[in-house]
Design an enzyme around this catalytic site. Sequence first.
Site, PDB file in Angstrom:
ATOM      1  N   LYS A  69      85.025  69.837  27.408  1.00 53.59           N
ATOM      2  CA  LYS A  69      85.106  68.585  26.639  1.00 53.59           C
ATOM      3  C   LYS A  69      83.734  68.186  26.153  1.00 53.59           C
ATOM      4  O   LYS A  69      82.778  68.156  26.933  1.00 53.59           O
ATOM      5  CB  LYS A  69      85.650  67.459  27.549  1.00 53.59           C
ATOM      6  CG  LYS A  69      85.726  66.106  26.863  1.00 53.59           C
ATOM      7  CD  LYS A  69      87.043  65.935  26.156  1.00 53.59           C
ATOM      8  CE  LYS A  69      87.123  64.704  25.275  1.00 53.59           C
ATOM      9  NZ  LYS A  69      86.557  64.891  23.929  1.00 53.59           N
ATOM     10  N   LYS A  93      77.924  65.126  32.849  1.00 51.93           N
ATOM     11  CA  LYS A  93      78.444  63.788  32.539  1.00 51.93           C
ATOM     12  C   LYS A  93      79.915  63.663  32.929  1.00 51.93           C
ATOM     13  O   LYS A  93      80.334  62.688  33.554  1.00 51.93           O
ATOM     14  CB  LYS A  93      78.280  63.538  31.033  1.00 51.93           C
ATOM     15  CG  LYS A  93      78.543  62.130  30.590  1.00 51.93           C
ATOM     16  CD  LYS A  93      78.476  61.979  29.055  1.00 51.93           C
ATOM     17  CE  LYS A  93      77.193  62.483  28.453  1.00 51.93           C
ATOM     18  NZ  LYS A  93      77.080  62.166  27.016  1.00 51.93           N
ATOM     19  N   LYS A 105      79.949  71.513  23.821  1.00 50.83           N
ATOM     20  CA  LYS A 105      79.431  70.775  22.671  1.00 50.83           C
ATOM     21  C   LYS A 105      79.453  71.692  21.471  1.00 50.83           C
ATOM     22  O   LYS A 105      79.239  72.898  21.588  1.00 50.83           O
ATOM     23  CB  LYS A 105      77.983  70.340  22.948  1.00 50.83           C
ATOM     24  CG  LYS A 105      77.450  69.312  21.983  1.00 50.83           C
ATOM     25  CD  LYS A 105      78.040  67.938  22.257  1.00 50.83           C
ATOM     26  CE  LYS A 105      77.035  66.842  22.217  1.00 50.83           C
ATOM     27  NZ  LYS A 105      77.352  65.740  23.110  1.00 50.83           N
ATOM     28  N   THR A 189      81.135  53.798  23.624  1.00 50.31           N
ATOM     29  CA  THR A 189      79.850  54.289  24.133  1.00 50.31           C
ATOM     30  C   THR A 189      78.861  53.124  24.261  1.00 50.31           C
ATOM     31  O   THR A 189      78.249  52.923  25.313  1.00 50.31           O
ATOM     32  CB  THR A 189      79.269  55.391  23.229  1.00 50.31           C
ATOM     33  OG1 THR A 189      80.306  56.332  22.941  1.00 50.31           O
ATOM     34  CG2 THR A 189      78.117  56.109  23.887  1.00 50.31           C
ATOM     35  N   ASN A 221      76.481  54.704  15.605  1.00 46.25           N
ATOM     36  CA  ASN A 221      77.663  54.257  16.340  1.00 46.25           C
ATOM     37  C   ASN A 221      77.348  53.808  17.765  1.00 46.25           C
ATOM     38  O   ASN A 221      78.014  52.935  18.300  1.00 46.25           O
ATOM     39  CB  ASN A 221      78.742  55.342  16.336  1.00 46.25           C
ATOM     40  CG  ASN A 221      80.018  54.807  16.948  1.00 46.25           C
ATOM     41  OD1 ASN A 221      80.310  55.085  18.104  1.00 46.25           O
ATOM     42  ND2 ASN A 221      80.731  53.976  16.213  1.00 46.25           N
ATOM     43  N   SER A 349      87.373  58.770  25.665  1.00 50.66           N
ATOM     44  CA  SER A 349      88.038  59.957  25.113  1.00 50.66           C
ATOM     45  C   SER A 349      89.123  60.438  26.078  1.00 50.66           C
ATOM     46  O   SER A 349      90.221  60.815  25.680  1.00 50.66           O
ATOM     47  CB  SER A 349      87.039  61.101  24.913  1.00 50.66           C
ATOM     48  OG  SER A 349      86.365  60.968  23.687  1.00 50.66           O
TER      49      SER A 349
END
Length: 418
Positions: A69, A93, A105, A189, A221, A349
């Site tokens: 993820k 994380k 990623k 976030t 963002n 998410s």
Amino acid sequence: MPMQSIFLQDTLRILKRAIEIGGFDKIIYDYLSRPMRVIAVSIPVKVNGSVEIFEGYRVQHNNALGPFKGGIRFHPEVTLEDDMALATLMTLKNSLAGIPYGGSKGAIRVDPKALKTNELEELSRGYVRALYSFIGPDIDIPAPDVGTNPQIMAWMVDEYSKIVGKNVPGVFTAKPAELWGNPVREYATGFGVAIMAREAWKNLFNGDLNGVKVAVHGFGNVGKWVAYWASKMGAKVIAIADISGTVYDPNGIDVEKAMEIVSKTGKVVNYPNGQKLSPEDALYVNADVLMPCAIEDTIRADNVSRVKAKLIVEGANGPTTPEAEEYLTKRGVVIVPDILANAGGVIMSYLEWVENLQWVTWSEEETRSKLEGILTNNFKRVFDEYGKIKREGITMRDAAIVTAISRIEKAMKLRGWI
Ligand code: GLU
């Protein structure tokens, strides 16, 4: 592979350090210092009438805890090695957050602002066509990162669904609320970073954020929502910054007004009040809390001595280099590390993915309170571990990585990988 990326070298350095501090076996480093799979693709797109080939990656770092993820970054300078560093941080994380995911990623080397909308759409769809057999709701679940957004996720989920011949909402997260997304994801976030600042301040300085002076570097963002939520929690936002410059106002910035101006004009310096300084000056103002929310390697050996804040909360991934952290730690500055501080995005998410797998939708309030519960709990776990292992020079980052690795180590043992 010869190592070029300082970001990757630094990431491996902090990983190794935590492995030593936590007393883990060397095999853990051998696993986590390299990705399980690296995919590089070439994506042809017609730009201004002639074909250009873009380079894209997906780094699948580790999936001991569940499907890979992590976001997808569109950036003109991103390299495969940077992507490897970012994927490593995702593994840590996601483990730290207690969610059932490994880490990955993706990236495309492109300046998304230089493309027209239809070209950006073609590039996003091309990335999915190149990678569809390596992703999926139980394989690898991408999301946005720097330079990508919910619209791009909408194109991607549409392309994937067309290829496999059915609607698959759970293959991408942070989709628009109108297309299987959740309204909280947009600000999750930044909301999480502000909560981490609130929790850290409470635990370290015994107070709430009322009147606490905050500087936010980066107004994308993450940064804009950090500023928004920090001010909602009572903080006085005295500096905001993007590539156009810093707005500094010791009397406090009206964040909602700044957000409105940036969404209309694209530049924070168009905010009418306050002093206008250079983009990096937000790092050096006289704030109590500094939140670097732009990109990696922002606070480095060459500029760290100018930082005045006593608490740093990392909205970006990897914004503080190990040298800078060592210097700050000696000075008594505490850093809430990226893998804890900015996990609100990926935790949200996860909640969206859970909704998607069951075809249910939760209200904004219900979702936000679930998210806040997970975040405050995570802070507490890391802060407790920090208290336990605290000695000269040990950081909250060390405590966070040790906590993250413990969970991965257990999963790898149970699976028989080690
Ligand atoms: N790109 C974000 C991060 O670095 C979010 C990843 C996700 O939601 O999968 O944490």
